[in-house]
Design a protein around this motif. Structure first.
Motif, short mmCIF file in Angstrom:
data_model
loop_
_atom_site.label_atom_id
_atom_site.label_comp_id
_atom_site.label_asym_id
_atom_site.label_seq_id
_atom_site.Cartn_x
_atom_site.Cartn_y
_atom_site.Cartn_z
N LEU A 75 0.87 -1.17 0.00
CA LEU A 75 0.00 0.00 0.00
C LEU A 75 0.90 1.22 0.00
O LEU A 75 1.79 1.33 0.86
N THR A 76 0.71 2.11 -0.95
CA THR A 76 1.47 3.34 -1.00
C THR A 76 0.53 4.52 -0.78
O THR A 76 -0.54 4.59 -1.40
N ILE A 77 0.96 5.39 0.09
CA ILE A 77 0.20 6.62 0.36
C ILE A 77 1.10 7.77 -0.03
O ILE A 77 2.19 7.94 0.54
N SER A 78 0.68 8.54 -1.01
CA SER A 78 1.48 9.68 -1.45
C SER A 78 0.86 10.97 -0.92
O SER A 78 -0.32 10.99 -0.55
N GLY A 79 1.66 12.02 -0.89
CA GLY A 79 1.16 13.30 -0.40
C GLY A 79 0.56 13.17 0.99
O GLY A 79 -0.57 13.60 1.23
N LEU A 80 1.33 12.59 1.92
CA LEU A 80 0.82 12.33 3.26
C LEU A 80 0.13 13.54 3.88
O LEU A 80 0.61 14.67 3.77
N GLN A 81 -1.00 13.24 4.55
CA GLN A 81 -1.71 14.26 5.28
C GLN A 81 -1.89 13.82 6.72
O GLN A 81 -1.85 12.62 7.02
N ALA A 82 -2.10 14.78 7.59
CA ALA A 82 -2.22 14.48 9.02
C ALA A 82 -3.31 13.43 9.29
O ALA A 82 -3.13 12.56 10.14
N GLU A 83 -4.40 13.51 8.54
CA GLU A 83 -5.51 12.58 8.78
C GLU A 83 -5.23 11.15 8.33
O GLU A 83 -6.02 10.24 8.59
N ASP A 84 -4.08 10.94 7.66
CA ASP A 84 -3.71 9.58 7.27
C ASP A 84 -3.12 8.80 8.44
O ASP A 84 -2.95 7.58 8.34
N GLU A 85 -2.79 9.50 9.52
CA GLU A 85 -2.23 8.81 10.69
C GLU A 85 -3.28 7.85 11.24
O GLU A 85 -4.37 8.26 11.66
N ALA A 86 -2.95 6.56 11.23
CA ALA A 86 -3.91 5.51 11.60
C ALA A 86 -3.19 4.17 11.57
O ALA A 86 -2.00 4.10 11.23
N ASP A 87 -3.92 3.12 11.91
CA ASP A 87 -3.43 1.76 11.73
C ASP A 87 -3.93 1.25 10.39
O ASP A 87 -5.07 1.51 9.99
N TYR A 88 -3.07 0.50 9.71
CA TYR A 88 -3.41 -0.06 8.41
C TYR A 88 -3.22 -1.57 8.44
O TYR A 88 -2.22 -2.07 8.93
N TYR A 89 -4.22 -2.27 7.90
CA TYR A 89 -4.19 -3.73 7.87
C TYR A 89 -4.36 -4.23 6.45
O TYR A 89 -5.26 -3.76 5.73
N CYS A 90 -3.53 -5.18 6.05
CA CYS A 90 -3.78 -5.87 4.80
C CYS A 90 -4.58 -7.13 5.09
O CYS A 90 -4.64 -7.61 6.22
N CYS A 91 -5.22 -7.64 4.05
CA CYS A 91 -6.06 -8.83 4.18
C CYS A 91 -6.03 -9.56 2.85
O CYS A 91 -6.09 -8.93 1.79
N SER A 92 -5.94 -10.86 2.91
CA SER A 92 -5.95 -11.64 1.67
C SER A 92 -6.94 -12.79 1.77
O SER A 92 -7.12 -13.40 2.83
N TYR A 93 -7.57 -13.05 0.66
CA TYR A 93 -8.35 -14.26 0.53
C TYR A 93 -7.36 -15.43 0.49
O TYR A 93 -6.26 -15.30 -0.05
N ALA A 94 -7.73 -16.56 1.11
CA ALA A 94 -6.82 -17.71 1.18
C ALA A 94 -7.56 -19.01 0.89
O ALA A 94 -7.30 -20.03 1.52
N GLY A 95 -8.49 -18.96 -0.03
CA GLY A 95 -9.19 -20.18 -0.45
C GLY A 95 -10.49 -20.40 0.28
O GLY A 95 -11.57 -20.25 -0.29
N THR A 96 -10.39 -20.73 1.55
CA THR A 96 -11.60 -20.99 2.34
C THR A 96 -11.79 -19.97 3.45
O THR A 96 -12.76 -20.06 4.21
N HIS A 97 -10.86 -19.04 3.54
CA HIS A 97 -10.93 -18.09 4.64
C HIS A 97 -10.17 -16.82 4.26
O HIS A 97 -9.62 -16.72 3.16
N LEU A 98 -10.23 -15.84 5.15
CA LEU A 98 -9.45 -14.62 5.00
C LEU A 98 -8.33 -14.63 6.02
O LEU A 98 -8.44 -15.27 7.07
N VAL A 99 -7.27 -13.92 5.71
CA VAL A 99 -6.19 -13.76 6.68
C VAL A 99 -5.76 -12.30 6.68
O VAL A 99 -5.62 -11.68 5.61
N PHE A 100 -5.60 -11.73 7.86
CA PHE A 100 -5.17 -10.35 8.02
C PHE A 100 -3.69 -10.28 8.36
O PHE A 100 -3.10 -11.23 8.90
N GLY A 101 -3.11 -9.13 8.07
CA GLY A 101 -1.79 -8.82 8.57
C GLY A 101 -1.88 -8.33 10.00
O GLY A 101 -2.97 -8.03 10.50
N GLY A 102 -0.72 -8.23 10.65
CA GLY A 102 -0.70 -7.82 12.04
C GLY A 102 -0.96 -6.34 12.27
O GLY A 102 -1.19 -5.91 13.40
N GLY A 103 -0.93 -5.56 11.19
CA GLY A 103 -1.21 -4.14 11.29
C GLY A 103 0.05 -3.29 11.32
O GLY A 103 1.09 -3.72 11.84
N THR A 104 -0.05 -2.11 10.75
CA THR A 104 1.05 -1.15 10.71
C THR A 104 0.55 0.20 11.20
O THR A 104 -0.45 0.71 10.69
#
Lengths: 109, 116
Positions: A75-104
């Motif tokens: 995930l790329t965020i360009s032109g950072l703004q103050a309101e972008d400060e947050a936690d970000y999670y990725c998620c992928s489909y994995a066949g029979t379920h979803l899996v999330f990342g641990g968060g950034t």
């Protein structure tokens, strides 16, 4: 069902660009073009920022972009703004379920 | 406008049970796959379970398999999560989410606390 790997934190100054990586395996990120990214502010529900690797829902600024190479999505965020400060999670489909990342945690300096 | 509203959370002792509900409105509920996702205090998002649009297919995270049951009532636009044999590690905010364009819509969450 192991979690995807994300950096614990990233930071950038207003106006700069940052990238958040999300590493999975050939059974999830590498197998499907169904990676999504979520932004979560403290005390709020997550909101989708990117879906299907690189698609942006209506209303999400085009400063947010997604890509994938092999087993790693980004995930790329360009032109950072103050309101972008947050936690970000990725998620992928994995066949029979979803899996999330641990968060950034993104800090805008 | 799409709305998802969870309810049914609360405090329960280890080994107890709770039934979460998610009331959906603003869209054709019976056309969408739905998910439960949880978030322990101060921790990240964890996928819990999914159910397809007609309720014929369900899947679960290994950590809840055999203890939790997802179901839906399409006539009344409701999603459920029956949680049995609750453990301290099940303590979390539980979100329901609609599956389209990623998890495009989320509820506000309901807190489940498992403690003696």
């Amino acid at each position: 069902q192991s979690a995807l790997t994300q950096p614990r934190s990233v930071s950038g100054s207003p106006g700069q660009s940052v990238a958040i990586s999300c590493t999975g395996t050939s059974s999830d990120v590498g197998a499907y073009n169904y990676v999504s990214w979520y932004q979560q502010h403290p005390g709020k529900a997550p909101e989708v920022m990117i879906y299907d690797v690189s698609k942006r829902p209506s209303g999400v600024p085009d400063r947010f972009s997604g890509s994938k190479s092999g087993n790693t999505a980004s995930l790329t965020i360009s032109g950072l703004q103050a309101e972008d400060e947050a936690d970000y999670y990725c998620c992928s489909y994995a066949g029979t379920h979803l899996v999330f990342g641990g968060g950034t945690k993104l800090t805008v300096l | 406008e799409v709305h998802l509203v969870e309810s049914g959370g609360g405090s329960v002792q280890p080994g107890g049970s709770l039934r979460l509900s998610c009331a959906a409105s603003g869209f054709s509920f019976n056309n969408y796959r739905m998910h439960w996702v949880r978030q322990a205090p101060g921790k990240g998002l964890v996928w819990v379970s999914l159910i397809n649009s007609d309720g014929s297919i369900t899947n679960y995270a290994d950590s809840v398999k055999g203890r939790f049951t997802i179901s839906r009532d399409n006539a009344n636009n409701r999603l459920f999560l029956q949680m049995n044999s609750l453990r301290a590690e099940d303590t979390a905010v539980y979100y329901c989410a609609r599956d389209q364009d990623g998890l495009g819509y989320w509820g506000q969450g309901t807190l489940v606390t498992v403690s003696s």
